[in-house]
Design an enzyme around this catalytic site. Sequence first.
Site, PDB file in Angstrom:
ATOM      1  N   HIS A  72       0.829  -1.190   0.000  1.00 19.81           N
ATOM      2  CA  HIS A  72       0.000   0.000   0.000  1.00 19.81           C
ATOM      3  C   HIS A  72       0.873   1.253   0.000  1.00 19.81           C
ATOM      4  O   HIS A  72       1.877   1.325   0.710  1.00 19.81           O
ATOM      5  CB  HIS A  72      -0.905   0.022   1.235  1.00 19.81           C
ATOM      6  CG  HIS A  72      -2.044  -0.942   1.141  1.00 19.81           C
ATOM      7  ND1 HIS A  72      -3.130  -0.884   1.978  1.00 19.81           N
ATOM      8  CD2 HIS A  72      -2.270  -1.990   0.315  1.00 19.81           C
ATOM      9  CE1 HIS A  72      -3.980  -1.856   1.669  1.00 19.81           C
ATOM     10  NE2 HIS A  72      -3.472  -2.540   0.660  1.00 19.81           N
ATOM     11  N   TYR A 195      -9.796   4.428   7.508  1.00 17.03           N
ATOM     12  CA  TYR A 195     -10.000   4.731   8.920  1.00 17.03           C
ATOM     13  C   TYR A 195     -11.138   5.744   8.999  1.00 17.03           C
ATOM     14  O   TYR A 195     -10.988   6.886   8.556  1.00 17.03           O
ATOM     15  CB  TYR A 195      -8.739   5.320   9.535  1.00 17.03           C
ATOM     16  CG  TYR A 195      -7.611   4.331   9.751  1.00 17.03           C
ATOM     17  CD1 TYR A 195      -7.358   3.807  11.022  1.00 17.03           C
ATOM     18  CD2 TYR A 195      -6.799   3.924   8.701  1.00 17.03           C
ATOM     19  CE1 TYR A 195      -6.324   2.910  11.230  1.00 17.03           C
ATOM     20  CE2 TYR A 195      -5.765   3.022   8.901  1.00 17.03           C
ATOM     21  CZ  TYR A 195      -5.535   2.517  10.173  1.00 17.03           C
ATOM     22  OH  TYR A 195      -4.519   1.626  10.379  1.00 17.03           O
ATOM     23  N   PRO A 287      -4.599  -1.133  18.774  1.00 17.76           N
ATOM     24  CA  PRO A 287      -4.302  -1.553  17.396  1.00 17.76           C
ATOM     25  C   PRO A 287      -4.486  -0.459  16.349  1.00 17.76           C
ATOM     26  O   PRO A 287      -4.157  -0.702  15.183  1.00 17.76           O
ATOM     27  CB  PRO A 287      -5.299  -2.691  17.169  1.00 17.76           C
ATOM     28  CG  PRO A 287      -6.439  -2.387  18.093  1.00 17.76           C
ATOM     29  CD  PRO A 287      -5.815  -1.775  19.302  1.00 17.76           C
ATOM     30  N   LYS A 291       0.918  -1.096  15.334  1.00 13.91           N
ATOM     31  CA  LYS A 291       2.317  -1.118  15.749  1.00 13.91           C
ATOM     32  C   LYS A 291       2.735  -2.371  16.516  1.00 13.91           C
ATOM     33  O   LYS A 291       3.926  -2.614  16.703  1.00 13.91           O
ATOM     34  CB  LYS A 291       2.625   0.105  16.629  1.00 13.91           C
ATOM     35  CG  LYS A 291       2.543   1.419  15.884  1.00 13.91           C
ATOM     36  CD  LYS A 291       3.540   1.460  14.753  1.00 13.91           C
ATOM     37  CE  LYS A 291       3.271   2.567  13.788  1.00 13.91           C
ATOM     38  NZ  LYS A 291       3.910   2.388  12.500  1.00 13.91           N
ATOM     39  N   TYR A 379       3.311   6.144  10.649  1.00 14.34           N
ATOM     40  CA  TYR A 379       2.548   4.978  10.214  1.00 14.34           C
ATOM     41  C   TYR A 379       3.427   3.982   9.471  1.00 14.34           C
ATOM     42  O   TYR A 379       3.343   2.770   9.701  1.00 14.34           O
ATOM     43  CB  TYR A 379       1.383   5.421   9.329  1.00 14.34           C
ATOM     44  CG  TYR A 379       0.352   4.346   9.099  1.00 14.34           C
ATOM     45  CD1 TYR A 379      -0.660   4.125  10.030  1.00 14.34           C
ATOM     46  CD2 TYR A 379       0.368   3.559   7.953  1.00 14.34           C
ATOM     47  CE1 TYR A 379      -1.618   3.140   9.829  1.00 14.34           C
ATOM     48  CE2 TYR A 379      -0.579   2.579   7.738  1.00 14.34           C
ATOM     49  CZ  TYR A 379      -1.567   2.371   8.687  1.00 14.34           C
ATOM     50  OH  TYR A 379      -2.512   1.382   8.493  1.00 14.34           O
TER      51      TYR A 379
END
Length: 386
Positions: A72, A195, A287, A291, A379
């Site tokens: 991604h 998200y 979550p 990580k 991220y």
Amino acid sequence: MRTQVAIVGGGPAGLLLSHLLHRQGIASVVLESRDRAYVEHRQRAGMLEQGTTDVLRDSGVGERLDREGLVHHGLELRFGGAGHRIPLTGLTGRTVTIYAQTEIVKDLVARRLADGGEVLFEARAVEIDPSAPSVTYLRDGRTHTLECDYIAGCDGFHGVSRPAVPGLRTFSREYPFAWLGVLADVPPSTDELIYAHHERGFALHSLRSPQVSRLYLQVSPDEDLAAWPDERIWAELAARFATDDGWELREGPITDRAITPMRSFVGEPMRHDRLFLAGDAAHIVPPTGAKGLNLAVSDVTLLARALIERYASGSEAALDGYSASCLRRVWRAEHFSYWMTTLLHTDPHGDGFAHRLQRSHLDYVVSSTAASTTLAENYVGLPLTR
């Protein structure tokens, strides 16, 4: 029995550590309390930072990852009926990869066994001696002792390793919500993770494969799983992902579901004498920032380097610095995970003022290159250093 490094826990952290040590001629024995089938099918997150994929490839266990992993280059923040793409690669030059943790474990188990590694399933550690290093464990109804030079505690939050560290300082945070996670046999409705922040609660659309979707809903920590039949789950997901342009969520048979509470936890130090903690044995993250697995990989990569240096040169300098090196990365990940969690979830105890601040923050993140870069940089994962 005797070995150089006793590894308590046969999840991805323990198996990867054993593999990395084997490549440098260092013997280890992995003790795993569950059977092989359970370990290889235990559902966990599967978003890999580029640093994690680099470690797996460089160590020779990335062939299937490269073939089946979904790379991604961005993610979407969705709120107010609209989606906002964060171009991860464009902002950082790095990528993330979706590859199920179950598949990582299968790859590592197969490799360790093919290399003649000692992975003892259904071997439950019951006592650890960090000073005269040894692990006492139960297997086949008998008590055994594994003597060693060093012990790696990779046995998770509820294992026996962390309680063996005297004077451990702990830091924790409980969140007023949990995740209802489902696995569905339906092609994903998105090419990149979504998200979603919604007044009804957070939602996440992830991917497991081109044919399987992984989705999550924010629920209360005491939610009854029986109160969530398939129809209610799909209706709630559709409501939270809804956009003004009519985006549609694909539905399909749900094959797995579970409710996971959310917490932050850190134990310091991550070393006592000859015992070293790694992964969930030392720290837990919510979550939202993806990580947990990546921190475990960075822990055991640093520990492997330190042990390799010790056996090659006799120097324990890297072992002495292990805890401090890990904790710098752990606390950065803890903060990012907390930030993502509070940014995206709906606080059931929040008032209108708090909700307005949250929306303002979301607007800022998607409209400011600096703010988007901060999210993207954390991220995709910070570079793994000594």
